[in-house]
Design a protein around this motif. Structure first.
Motif, PDB file in Angstrom:
ATOM      1  N   GLY A   1       0.863  -1.043  -0.129  1.00 58.49           N
ATOM      2  CA  GLY A   1       0.067   0.135   0.019  1.00 58.49           C
ATOM      3  C   GLY A   1       0.984   1.196  -0.001  1.00 58.49           C
ATOM      4  O   GLY A   1       0.514   2.170  -0.780  1.00 58.49           O
ATOM      5  N   ASN A   2       1.806   1.304   0.796  1.00 59.41           N
ATOM      6  CA  ASN A   2       2.928   2.644   0.952  1.00 59.41           C
ATOM      7  C   ASN A   2       3.460   2.836  -0.551  1.00 59.41           C
ATOM      8  O   ASN A   2       3.556   3.782  -0.646  1.00 59.41           O
ATOM      9  CB  ASN A   2       3.621   2.352   1.956  1.00 59.41           C
ATOM     10  N   LYS A   3       4.075   1.684  -1.119  1.00 60.35           N
ATOM     11  CA  LYS A   3       4.627   1.856  -2.457  1.00 60.35           C
ATOM     12  C   LYS A   3       3.738   2.622  -3.528  1.00 60.35           C
ATOM     13  O   LYS A   3       3.895   3.353  -4.025  1.00 60.35           O
ATOM     14  CB  LYS A   3       5.124   0.408  -3.060  1.00 60.35           C
ATOM     15  N   ILE A   4       2.242   1.969  -3.386  1.00 58.73           N
ATOM     16  CA  ILE A   4       1.466   2.595  -4.247  1.00 58.73           C
ATOM     17  C   ILE A   4       1.040   3.910  -4.055  1.00 58.73           C
ATOM     18  O   ILE A   4       1.260   4.954  -4.832  1.00 58.73           O
ATOM     19  CB  ILE A   4       0.168   1.965  -4.321  1.00 58.73           C
ATOM     20  N   TYR A   5       0.856   4.380  -2.652  1.00 60.45           N
ATOM     21  CA  TYR A   5       1.069   5.932  -2.283  1.00 60.45           C
ATOM     22  C   TYR A   5       2.307   6.514  -2.757  1.00 60.45           C
ATOM     23  O   TYR A   5       1.951   7.662  -3.272  1.00 60.45           O
ATOM     24  CB  TYR A   5       0.710   6.102  -0.763  1.00 60.45           C
ATOM     25  N   ALA A   6       3.436   6.180  -2.189  1.00 60.33           N
ATOM     26  CA  ALA A   6       4.767   6.734  -2.870  1.00 60.33           C
ATOM     27  C   ALA A   6       4.774   7.199  -4.505  1.00 60.33           C
ATOM     28  O   ALA A   6       5.460   8.018  -4.489  1.00 60.33           O
ATOM     29  CB  ALA A   6       5.874   5.954  -2.349  1.00 60.33           C
ATOM     30  N   LEU A   7       4.242   6.161  -5.121  1.00 61.09           N
ATOM     31  CA  LEU A   7       4.213   6.465  -6.403  1.00 61.09           C
ATOM     32  C   LEU A   7       3.256   7.629  -6.960  1.00 61.09           C
ATOM     33  O   LEU A   7       3.085   8.527  -7.780  1.00 61.09           O
ATOM     34  CB  LEU A   7       4.144   5.213  -7.397  1.00 61.09           C
ATOM     35  N   ALA A   8       1.901   7.493  -6.358  1.00 64.18           N
ATOM     36  CA  ALA A   8       0.739   7.922  -6.851  1.00 64.18           C
ATOM     37  C   ALA A   8       0.865   9.482  -6.454  1.00 64.18           C
ATOM     38  O   ALA A   8       0.586  10.246  -7.102  1.00 64.18           O
ATOM     39  CB  ALA A   8      -0.446   7.479  -6.375  1.00 64.18           C
ATOM     40  N   LEU A   9       1.254   9.732  -5.234  1.00 62.05           N
ATOM     41  CA  LEU A   9       1.339  11.101  -4.625  1.00 62.05           C
ATOM     42  C   LEU A   9       2.054  12.105  -5.394  1.00 62.05           C
ATOM     43  O   LEU A   9       1.832  13.211  -5.891  1.00 62.05           O
ATOM     44  CB  LEU A   9       1.721  11.215  -3.261  1.00 62.05           C
TER      45      LEU A   9
ATOM     46  N   GLY B   1       5.468  -3.122  -6.588  1.00 65.56           N
ATOM     47  CA  GLY B   1       4.530  -2.108  -6.496  1.00 65.56           C
ATOM     48  C   GLY B   1       4.249  -0.799  -7.671  1.00 65.56           C
ATOM     49  O   GLY B   1       3.171  -0.569  -7.860  1.00 65.56           O
ATOM     50  N   PRO B   2       5.526  -0.397  -7.982  1.00 65.48           N
ATOM     51  CA  PRO B   2       5.243   0.443  -9.151  1.00 65.48           C
ATOM     52  C   PRO B   2       4.603   0.006 -10.452  1.00 65.48           C
ATOM     53  O   PRO B   2       3.858   0.566 -10.966  1.00 65.48           O
ATOM     54  CB  PRO B   2       6.636   0.913  -9.362  1.00 65.48           C
TER      55      PRO B   2
ATOM     56  N   LYS C   1      -6.070   9.303  -8.454  1.00 64.84           N
ATOM     57  CA  LYS C   1      -6.443   9.175  -6.935  1.00 64.84           C
ATOM     58  C   LYS C   1      -6.718   8.003  -6.518  1.00 64.84           C
ATOM     59  O   LYS C   1      -6.912   7.579  -5.329  1.00 64.84           O
ATOM     60  CB  LYS C   1      -7.625  10.420  -6.694  1.00 64.84           C
ATOM     61  N   SER C   2      -6.838   7.118  -7.564  1.00 59.11           N
ATOM     62  CA  SER C   2      -7.384   5.651  -7.073  1.00 59.11           C
ATOM     63  C   SER C   2      -6.069   5.067  -6.533  1.00 59.11           C
ATOM     64  O   SER C   2      -6.531   4.349  -5.644  1.00 59.11           O
ATOM     65  CB  SER C   2      -7.508   4.768  -8.404  1.00 59.11           C
ATOM     66  N   GLY C   3      -4.927   5.549  -6.448  1.00 56.05           N
ATOM     67  CA  GLY C   3      -3.973   5.079  -5.651  1.00 56.05           C
ATOM     68  C   GLY C   3      -4.058   5.108  -4.260  1.00 56.05           C
ATOM     69  O   GLY C   3      -3.394   4.562  -3.390  1.00 56.05           O
ATOM     70  N   LEU C   4      -4.543   6.483  -3.886  1.00 56.23           N
ATOM     71  CA  LEU C   4      -4.990   6.675  -2.365  1.00 56.23           C
ATOM     72  C   LEU C   4      -5.892   5.841  -1.789  1.00 56.23           C
ATOM     73  O   LEU C   4      -5.572   5.385  -0.675  1.00 56.23           O
ATOM     74  CB  LEU C   4      -5.286   8.176  -2.375  1.00 56.23           C
ATOM     75  N   LEU C   5      -7.058   5.420  -2.529  1.00 53.02           N
ATOM     76  CA  LEU C   5      -8.094   4.602  -1.982  1.00 53.02           C
ATOM     77  C   LEU C   5      -7.460   3.068  -1.878  1.00 53.02           C
ATOM     78  O   LEU C   5      -7.905   2.496  -0.779  1.00 53.02           O
ATOM     79  CB  LEU C   5      -9.196   4.465  -2.862  1.00 53.02           C
ATOM     80  N   ILE C   6      -6.817   2.759  -2.833  1.00 50.30           N
ATOM     81  CA  ILE C   6      -6.075   1.383  -2.747  1.00 50.30           C
ATOM     82  C   ILE C   6      -5.250   1.368  -1.715  1.00 50.30           C
ATOM     83  O   ILE C   6      -5.081   0.224  -0.939  1.00 50.30           O
ATOM     84  CB  ILE C   6      -5.314   1.091  -4.016  1.00 50.30           C
TER      85      ILE C   6
ATOM     86  N   SER D   1      14.356  12.144  -4.158  1.00 43.04           N
ATOM     87  CA  SER D   1      13.427  13.222  -4.249  1.00 43.04           C
ATOM     88  C   SER D   1      13.205  13.661  -5.597  1.00 43.04           C
ATOM     89  O   SER D   1      11.886  14.145  -6.001  1.00 43.04           O
ATOM     90  CB  SER D   1      13.436  14.227  -3.281  1.00 43.04           C
ATOM     91  N   MET D   2      14.354  13.737  -6.565  1.00 45.87           N
ATOM     92  CA  MET D   2      13.962  14.377  -7.714  1.00 45.87           C
ATOM     93  C   MET D   2      13.816  13.205  -8.982  1.00 45.87           C
ATOM     94  O   MET D   2      14.219  13.571 -10.107  1.00 45.87           O
ATOM     95  CB  MET D   2      15.285  15.214  -8.026  1.00 45.87           C
ATOM     96  N   ILE D   3      14.085  11.921  -8.641  1.00 44.38           N
ATOM     97  CA  ILE D   3      13.849  10.786  -9.529  1.00 44.38           C
ATOM     98  C   ILE D   3      12.687  11.086 -10.490  1.00 44.38           C
ATOM     99  O   ILE D   3      12.664  10.940 -11.547  1.00 44.38           O
ATOM    100  CB  ILE D   3      13.926   9.487  -9.039  1.00 44.38           C
ATOM    101  N   VAL D   4      11.469  11.110  -9.765  1.00 46.36           N
ATOM    102  CA  VAL D   4       9.975  11.180 -10.420  1.00 46.36           C
ATOM    103  C   VAL D   4      10.296  12.525 -11.386  1.00 46.36           C
ATOM    104  O   VAL D   4       9.786  12.659 -12.618  1.00 46.36           O
ATOM    105  CB  VAL D   4       9.050  11.141  -9.353  1.00 46.36           C
ATOM    106  N   TYR D   5      10.783  13.482 -10.803  1.00 43.65           N
ATOM    107  CA  TYR D   5      10.767  14.911 -11.638  1.00 43.65           C
ATOM    108  C   TYR D   5      11.659  14.757 -12.731  1.00 43.65           C
ATOM    109  O   TYR D   5      11.365  15.143 -13.924  1.00 43.65           O
ATOM    110  CB  TYR D   5      11.120  16.033 -10.791  1.00 43.65           C
ATOM    111  N   PHE D   6      12.765  13.980 -12.653  1.00 43.70           N
ATOM    112  CA  PHE D   6      13.923  13.936 -13.699  1.00 43.70           C
ATOM    113  C   PHE D   6      13.230  13.044 -14.481  1.00 43.70           C
ATOM    114  O   PHE D   6      13.317  13.211 -15.918  1.00 43.70           O
ATOM    115  CB  PHE D   6      15.030  13.163 -13.073  1.00 43.70           C
TER     116      PHE D   6
END
Length: 410
Positions: free
Chosen positions: A36-44, A166-167, A180-185, A250-255
């Motif tokens: 669950g936390n991995k889904i949140y960490a990617l979705a947010l 997870g990803p 936003k479905s990632g937050l519900l999951i 912290s900058m991987i997603v942005y990169f």
């Protein structure tokens, strides 16, 4: 029959960690919550990127999520030593379930305030750290010292497996639904974790409860940490290496989104590389720790992490990016497992919550500021300079490490 400070008979010291029922319950809980936390960490971060397209907002969010470790970890550690560990774990998980469901409802109704993300993120991470501290204290109480490296490797295995699955799972969900479905999951997954952790048995408050004040307990934990010179020195080093890792991650997603122009699903698959590296680490760390001095192993991992950070500076395609993430996941996971195992091995069971809280707070001391600054450096100069700074900082810390007694730690 003689027993150890963990309450485990000495005759059972050589048994597998899986023979301890409460450990098995905690492991299953951690596995469910980890997904669950991995889904949140990617979705947010993807949600924030779609809302703002700002590296500063994404960096600020990451920094705020680390503030509970900085500001509240030492208090949470005292509480963990004073109260029923099962009750603390259940409460921390349940609050997260409610907050994530509320955040999903806010987005579903179209009500969007960035400051609410910041506030919910702070509370979520406070509860998550409470859960992690409760998990640490439970493991120390139910597993003998001889199996603590193995126990921590098992938890690292969870982290790395969900990093792999997870990803990819999140990317699949994001392609079929909205972000936003990632937050519900995540909320549903944590609820399942709450049900699993309710199966813990025989965990009562420590004898210290009601006999000493909060500040007396805190002082006792502080003295234990300061008197353990190796752990104290290691804590200061980790505070800086965590800052370097935080800037990088912290900058991987942005990169990936801004520079590499990757789709969300593709980025999720690339992020799996870190999990694959961690998976390898969790399988070999127990053997490596028996083969080499702990100090030499930690120091070598620091150097290799620096090289993995540096490699990201040359990422011109997804393959180089994936290789950097794989190597970082491998070397940093070995490094972290050694740290956690040494902390548990060198700390008395009745003080583990306080020492874990103090060290946990200090581990993250520079992290929020480093991540916040990384957002601005990326905005002004580009993410490549953040990766270069992370590599340089980690390398300088490696040089310092080799000149301390930590390097010769058995």
């Amino acid at each position: 029959m003689a027993s150890t400070e963990t309450g485990v008979p000495q005759s059972e010291q050589a048994l597998s960690v899986w023979r301890y029922r409460n450990f098995l319950v905690v492991f299953i809980t951690a596995m469910i919550i980890g997904v669950g936390n991995k889904i949140y960490a990617l979705a947010l971060p993807l949600i924030l990127y779609d809302l703002t397209q700002s590296s500063v907002v994404m960096g600020t969010m990451r920094a705020i999520e680390y503030l509970p470790n900085l500001l509240l970890a030492l208090f949470i550690g005292v509480i963990a030593d004073r109260v029923n560990k099962k009750r603390l774990m259940l409460s921390a998980i349940l609050i997260q379930v409610v907050l994530l469901a509320g955040l999903y409802a806010m987005l579903y109704t179209g009500t969007i305030y960035i400051w609410i993300f910041y506030l919910v993120g702070f509370v979520l991470m406070t509860c998550n750290y409470s859960y992690e501290n409760a998990k640490t204290t439970i493991v120390k109480h139910v597993v003998p010292n001889t199996l603590l490296t193995s126990a921590n490797a098992k938890f690292a295995l969870i982290t790395t497996l969900v990093s792999v699955m997870g990803p990819a799972f999140s990317g699949f969900i994001l392609m079929l639904s909205d972000l936003k479905s990632g937050l519900l999951i995540t909320s549903i997954a944590l609820l399942m974790g709450w049900i699993a952790s309710s199966q813990l048995e025989g965990l009562e408050p420590d004898a210290v409860t009601g006999k000493t004040t909060f500040w007396q307990d805190f002082k006792e934990g502080w003295q234990q940490l300061r008197n353990n010179r190796l752990l104290w020195s290691l804590t200061l080093i980790v505070a800086c290496t965590s800052a370097a890792e935080g800037m990088y991650s912290s900058m991987i997603v942005y990169f990936g989104k801004e520079t590499m122009e990757l789709e969300s699903s593709t980025l999720g698959l690339v992020l799996c590389s870190s999990g694959l590296g961690g998976l390898v680490a969790s399988l070999v760390v127990d053997k490596w720790r028996k083969m080499y001095r702990t100090g030499h192993l930690m120091g070598t991992m620091m150097l290799l992490v620096s090289l993995s950070f540096l490699l990201m500076c040359f990422a011109t395609n997804v393959w180089i990016m994936a290789l950097s993430l794989f190597l970082e996941g491998l070397f940093s996971t070995v490094y972290v497992i050694c740290i956690l195992a040494f902390r548990q091995e060198s700390t008395p069971a009745h003080l583990i919550g306080r020492v874990a809280g103090l060290t946990g707070s200090m581990f993250k001391l520079a992290l929020p500021f480093a991540i916040y600054s990384a957002g601005y450096v990326t905005e002004w100069f580009g993410a490549t300079y953040v990766f270069l700074g992370s590599a340089l900082l980690n390398f300088l810390l490696f040089v310092l490490f080799t000149r301390l007694p930590l390097w010769k730690m058995p």
